[in-house]
Design an enzyme around this catalytic site. Structure first.
Site, mmCIF file in Angstrom:
data_model
loop_
_atom_site.group_PDB
_atom_site.id
_atom_site.type_symbol
_atom_site.label_atom_id
_atom_site.label_comp_id
_atom_site.label_asym_id
_atom_site.label_seq_id
_atom_site.Cartn_x
_atom_site.Cartn_y
_atom_site.Cartn_z
ATOM 1 C CG HIS A 221 -1.865 -1.190 1.196
ATOM 2 N ND1 HIS A 221 -2.454 -1.678 2.350
ATOM 3 C CD2 HIS A 221 -2.269 -2.016 0.192
ATOM 4 C CE1 HIS A 221 -3.185 -2.748 2.037
ATOM 5 N NE2 HIS A 221 -3.078 -2.966 0.742
ATOM 6 C CG HIS B 240 -0.373 -8.709 -3.806
ATOM 7 N ND1 HIS B 240 -0.234 -7.359 -4.081
ATOM 8 C CD2 HIS B 240 -1.122 -8.777 -2.679
ATOM 9 C CE1 HIS B 240 -0.878 -6.662 -3.158
ATOM 10 N NE2 HIS B 240 -1.425 -7.496 -2.303
#
EC number: 3.5.1.108
Length: 305
Positions: free
Chosen positions: A79, A265
């Site tokens: 993030h 991811h």
């Protein structure tokens, strides 16, 4: 000349580690030109540096880790990495006194505010962009992700969650990337998880920092957070946030079009590595003339303060 960016001053914040549930102090430091993005664990003696590098990425069930050759890792970088990509920060030292970046509210927004509070400074060195020359695609079953040539940066992401809380009409999102669009439309989207998974992990001493404060939590039927969602399509927006962070693991903003179906991811990283492995598919470019820079990367007034 379009210049590299770093911070004007050091800033610090504290938060909770997703894995340990313990307090983590995060320090963001300016860095000189061509340093790149470096994550640093100061809880180790001597401190250990982890340069952002596609080959160092390991995907776990909970987060993205960077792992060095001695199998030392730093967790939950995705993030913050998205915030760096969103604001076009080329050079920074990210220090934590723990094995992980704090989870904050589960989005990139707290990191954006921290970076803007530090202020952004231009360095007298040309900013490098990764520009696609050929399309590159990776697949895994019905999941896929692709980067293709485009004079800008767009993201087109589709998720496929069969869940009553995720409406079928809110499973696809398209973004014409810019710092403004990232901050307003993507950075506030939070990570999400099932209550049963969080309870199971916590029973095993994992995800001890997981709570309603740092994630959207769902059961089999609904969103459990009292405040509900920040966007009706917050789930897919967060998957796009993850992708922006994952694709910045090379340390350069991408000039191209990203399209993905059910990617995560691991798939995003697989795509980035596939691009880098095909040297004829991309090039590093700089811009002497700002008029030739794609609009996506024009520095907005709120960033260059």
């Amino acid at each position: 000349m379009i210049k590299q960016r770093t911070l004007k001053r050091i800033v610090q914040a504290t938060g909770v580690g997703l894995h340990t549930g313990k307090k983590v102090t995060l320090t963001l430091r300016p860095a000189s030109a061509n340093t790149g993005v470096i994550y640093r664990r100061t809880d180790l003696n001597p401190p250990v540096d982890f340069p952002a590098d596609a080959k160092s990425v390991r995907d776990t069930m909970l987060c993205t880790c960077l792992v060095n050759e001695h199998d030392v890792r730093i967790s939950t970088v995705e993030h913050l990495n998205a915030a760096l990509a969103g604001l076009g920060i080329d050079n920074i030292i990210v220090e934590v006194d723990a094995p992980e970046i704090p989870i904050m509210d589960g989005s990139a927004s707290p990191f954006v505010y921290l970076l803007l509070d530090a202020g952004i400074e231009e360095l007298n060195s040309a900013k490098k962009f990764l520009r696609l020359k050929q399309a590159v695609r990776v697949e895994d079953g019905d999941k896929w992700a692709e980067l293709a040539p485009y004079n800008g940066f767009t993201l087109d992401f589709t998720i496929d969650f069969k869940h009553p809380a995720i409406d079928a009409s809110s499973q696809r999102y398209f973004l014409n990337f810019s710092a403004e669009s990232f901050v307003r439309q993507i950075s506030r989207a939070r990570t999400f998880g099932f209550m049963r998974d969080i309870e199971y992990l916590q029973s095993r001493g994992l995800a001890l920092g997981g709570s309603f404060d740092c994630a959207i939590v769902v059961d089999d039927y609904r969103v459990l957070n009292e405040d509900g969602l920040r966007f009706e399509d917050e789930f897919v927006r967060h998957k796009m946030l993850d992708a922006i962070g994952d694709l910045f693991m090379f340390g350069h903003n991408i000039i191209g079009a990203f399209t993905a179906f059910k990617s995560g991811h691991a798939m995003n990283n697989k795509l980035l590595q596939a691009v880098l492995a095909r040297q004829e598919a991309w090039e590093l470019v700089t811009f002497e003339d700002e008029a030739k820079l794609p609009l996506a990367f024009k520095a907005p007034s709120f960033v260059m303060v």
